[in-house]
Design an enzyme around this catalytic site. Structure first.
Site, PDB file in Angstrom:
ATOM      1  N   ALA A 287       2.237  18.309   3.538  1.00  0.00           N
ATOM      2  CA  ALA A 287       1.820  18.262   4.933  1.00  0.00           C
ATOM      3  C   ALA A 287       1.395  16.831   5.235  1.00  0.00           C
ATOM      4  CB  ALA A 287       0.655  19.216   5.145  1.00  0.00           C
TER       5      ALA A 287
ATOM      6  N   GLY B  46       2.454  20.962   0.446  1.00  0.00           N
ATOM      7  CA  GLY B  46       3.279  21.834   1.275  1.00  0.00           C
ATOM      8  C   GLY B  46       4.762  21.759   0.930  1.00  0.00           C
TER       9      GLY B  46
ATOM     10  N   GLU C 179       5.214  24.082  -1.851  1.00  0.00           N
ATOM     11  CA  GLU C 179       5.049  25.442  -1.316  1.00  0.00           C
ATOM     12  C   GLU C 179       6.287  25.932  -0.574  1.00  0.00           C
ATOM     13  OE1 GLU C 179       1.199  24.028   0.311  1.00  0.00           O
ATOM     14  OE2 GLU C 179       0.498  26.024  -0.280  1.00  0.00           O
TER      15      GLU C 179
ATOM     16  N   GLU D  42      -3.567  19.055  -3.532  1.00  0.00           N
ATOM     17  CA  GLU D  42      -4.543  19.203  -2.434  1.00  0.00           C
ATOM     18  C   GLU D  42      -5.982  19.023  -2.889  1.00  0.00           C
ATOM     19  OE1 GLU D  42      -1.958  21.249  -2.956  1.00  0.00           O
ATOM     20  OE2 GLU D  42      -0.971  21.734  -1.053  1.00  0.00           O
TER      21      GLU D  42
HETATM   22  N1  CAA Z   1       1.406  12.635   4.613  1.00  0.00           N
HETATM   23  C1  CAA Z   1       1.551  11.547   5.396  1.00  0.00           C
HETATM   24  N2  CAA Z   1       2.172  10.430   4.987  1.00  0.00           N
HETATM   25  C2  CAA Z   1       2.670  10.426   3.735  1.00  0.00           C
HETATM   26  C3  CAA Z   1       2.543  11.516   2.880  1.00  0.00           C
HETATM   27  C4  CAA Z   1       1.899  12.677   3.368  1.00  0.00           C
HETATM   28  N3  CAA Z   1       1.769  13.800   2.655  1.00  0.00           N
HETATM   29  N4  CAA Z   1       3.120  11.209   1.687  1.00  0.00           N
HETATM   30  C5  CAA Z   1       3.587   9.963   1.828  1.00  0.00           C
HETATM   31  N5  CAA Z   1       3.317   9.477   3.049  1.00  0.00           N
HETATM   32  C6  CAA Z   1       3.639   8.165   3.601  1.00  0.00           C
HETATM   33  C7  CAA Z   1       2.689   7.084   3.069  1.00  0.00           C
HETATM   34  O1  CAA Z   1       1.485   7.090   3.789  1.00  0.00           O
HETATM   35  C8  CAA Z   1       3.527   5.869   3.288  1.00  0.00           C
HETATM   36  O2  CAA Z   1       3.474   5.519   4.651  1.00  0.00           O
HETATM   37  P1  CAA Z   1       3.039   4.002   5.095  1.00  0.00           P
HETATM   38  O3  CAA Z   1       4.104   3.141   4.501  1.00  0.00           O
HETATM   39  O4  CAA Z   1       3.066   4.081   6.574  1.00  0.00           O
HETATM   40  O5  CAA Z   1       1.693   3.771   4.492  1.00  0.00           O
HETATM   41  C9  CAA Z   1       4.944   6.350   3.015  1.00  0.00           C
HETATM   42  O6  CAA Z   1       4.917   7.754   3.144  1.00  0.00           O
HETATM   43  C10 CAA Z   1       5.416   6.021   1.606  1.00  0.00           C
HETATM   44  O7  CAA Z   1       4.452   6.531   0.696  1.00  0.00           O
HETATM   45  P2  CAA Z   1       3.792   5.647  -0.467  1.00  0.00           P
HETATM   46  O8  CAA Z   1       3.740   4.227  -0.090  1.00  0.00           O
HETATM   47  O9  CAA Z   1       2.488   6.287  -0.831  1.00  0.00           O
HETATM   48  O10 CAA Z   1       4.872   5.850  -1.636  1.00  0.00           O
HETATM   49  P3  CAA Z   1       4.620   5.845  -3.192  1.00  0.00           P
HETATM   50  O11 CAA Z   1       5.965   5.886  -3.815  1.00  0.00           O
HETATM   51  O12 CAA Z   1       3.693   4.735  -3.567  1.00  0.00           O
HETATM   52  O13 CAA Z   1       3.837   7.204  -3.513  1.00  0.00           O
HETATM   53  C11 CAA Z   1       3.448   9.597  -3.361  1.00  0.00           C
HETATM   54  C12 CAA Z   1       4.491   8.446  -3.312  1.00  0.00           C
HETATM   55  C13 CAA Z   1       2.877   9.701  -4.776  1.00  0.00           C
HETATM   56  C14 CAA Z   1       4.209  10.858  -3.000  1.00  0.00           C
HETATM   57  C15 CAA Z   1       2.309   9.310  -2.367  1.00  0.00           C
HETATM   58  O14 CAA Z   1       2.869   8.984  -1.112  1.00  0.00           O
HETATM   59  C16 CAA Z   1       1.397  10.481  -2.153  1.00  0.00           C
HETATM   60  O15 CAA Z   1       0.537  10.726  -3.008  1.00  0.00           O
HETATM   61  N6  CAA Z   1       1.544  11.190  -1.024  1.00  0.00           N
HETATM   62  C17 CAA Z   1       0.690  12.304  -0.672  1.00  0.00           C
HETATM   63  C18 CAA Z   1       1.047  13.545  -1.463  1.00  0.00           C
HETATM   64  C19 CAA Z   1       0.093  14.666  -1.136  1.00  0.00           C
HETATM   65  O16 CAA Z   1      -1.107  14.585  -1.335  1.00  0.00           O
HETATM   66  N7  CAA Z   1       0.667  15.773  -0.648  1.00  0.00           N
HETATM   67  C20 CAA Z   1      -0.100  16.960  -0.303  1.00  0.00           C
HETATM   68  C21 CAA Z   1      -0.529  16.901   1.131  1.00  0.00           C
HETATM   69  S1  CAA Z   1      -1.710  18.165   1.518  1.00  0.00           S
HETATM   70  C22 CAA Z   1      -0.772  19.549   1.844  1.00  0.00           C
HETATM   71  O17 CAA Z   1       0.419  19.575   1.720  1.00  0.00           O
HETATM   72  C23 CAA Z   1      -1.584  20.712   2.315  1.00  0.00           C
HETATM   73  C24 CAA Z   1      -0.858  22.011   2.300  1.00  0.00           C
HETATM   74  O18 CAA Z   1      -0.825  22.724   1.311  1.00  0.00           O
HETATM   75  C25 CAA Z   1      -0.231  22.507   3.505  1.00  0.00           C
END
Ligand code: CAA
Length: 245
Positions: free
Chosen positions: A50, A95, A98, A118
């Site tokens: 998400a 998500g 999921e 999460e």
């Molecule tokens: N939401 C919003 N933006 C996201 C994102 C997310 N879940 N995952 C990645 N992005 C964005 C980053 O912010 C970045 O954008 P900017 O360049 O504008 O800053 C872009 O995508 C590229 O990401 P990274 O620079 O972080 O890329 P990376 O290769 O260094 O890392 C990653 C990749 C490990 C996947 C890292 O992006 C990350 O940890 N993302 C979040 C993953 C996460 O926590 N997901 C769970 C979300 S909570 C959820 O899903 C709740 C639910 O159950 C419904």
């Protein structure tokens, strides 16, 4: 169906998730669609979860509505009367994992990374992960991933049953299976999906009764008549429901 929001690693914001839900509804109702394959655009991500930036401003009621929207998409993948396949081409986190779990089959690229991170955000999985991860894998592995937030590679995901196969390009594998399934009787696939979905819920004896009923009811279908006769006549079946209309 390809989720394409590559500047955010295909993370789902309201517009993208709403569109996904709407499109899944259409595909569920379209008799010409036999199988749905879900994947992410680009080389890096299936769905990185998400959209955390969007979620960071939500209050309780908004977060509940957001959870419900994700659940709607997951339920459509899980219950639509045709097979759904996740082609996990990279990150499938939160998500994203999921949504993949809601699909009937999950194939992963060797570079895929899966997890429920999460907990690192101070929240929990909100689109079905606490339930479907247990059903797909085990209670212990689900608690491991959900409590620690650690991310696993494709090999560990395969060993744990989180994915069904590893293949590159993963979309080729998913489309190959989709084409195979598109040659099967839609009515039989629908009944099979419905019954297998019931296996881990409800009453076992009742579910077995449901199987006996649906097994029998399929004998009224033209596809069953053709499939059974074709075997006896030592030829490939030509299922009537798959013939061009
Ligand atoms: N939401 C919003 N933006 C996201 C994102 C997310 N879940 N995952 C990645 N992005 C964005 C980053 O912010 C970045 O954008 P900017 O360049 O504008 O800053 C872009 O995508 C590229 O990401 P990274 O620079 O972080 O890329 P990376 O290769 O260094 O890392 C990653 C990749 C490990 C996947 C890292 O992006 C990350 O940890 N993302 C979040 C993953 C996460 O926590 N997901 C769970 C979300 S909570 C959820 O899903 C709740 C639910 O159950 C419904």
């Amino acid at each position: 169906m390809t989720i394409d929001r590559q500047d955010a690693l295909n993370a789902l914001d309201v517009a993208t998730l709403s569109e996904l839900r709407d499109r899944l509804r259409e595909l569920a109702d379209d008799a010409d669609v036999r199988v749905v394959v879900l994947t992410g655009a680009g080389e890096k991500a299936f769905v990185a979860g998400a959209d955390v930036k969007y979620m960071s401003a939500l209050d309780v009621e908004q977060a509940k509505a957001w959870g419900a929207l994700g659940h709607e998409a997951g339920r459509l993948l899980e219950t639509m009367p045709k097979p759904t396949i996740a082609a996990i081409n990279g990150f499938a986190l939160g998500g994203g994992c999921e949504l993949a779990l809601a699909c009937d089959l999950r194939y992963a690229s060797a570079r895929a990374k899966l997890g429920q991170p999460e907990i690192n955000l101070g929240i929990i999985p909100g689109w079905g992960g606490t339930q479907r991860l247990v059903r797909a894998t085990s209670l212990g592995f689900a608690k491991d991933l959900i409590f620690t937030g650690r991310v696993v590679g494709a090999d560990e995901a395969l060993a744990r049953g989180l994915v069904d196969a590893i293949h590159d390009p993963v979309l080729d594998k998913a489309l190959g299976t989709a084409q195979l399934l598109a040659t099967k009787s839609p009515a039989a696939l629908k009944a099979a999906k419905d019954l297998v979905n019931r296996a881990l819920q409800g009453d076992h004896a009742q579910n077995l009764g449901g199987e006996a009923d649906l097994f029998g009811e399929l004998f009224a279908s033209d596809d069953a008549a053709e499939g059974l006769t074709a075997f006896v006549e030592k030829r490939e079946p030509d299922f009537p429901s798959l013939r061009p209309r």
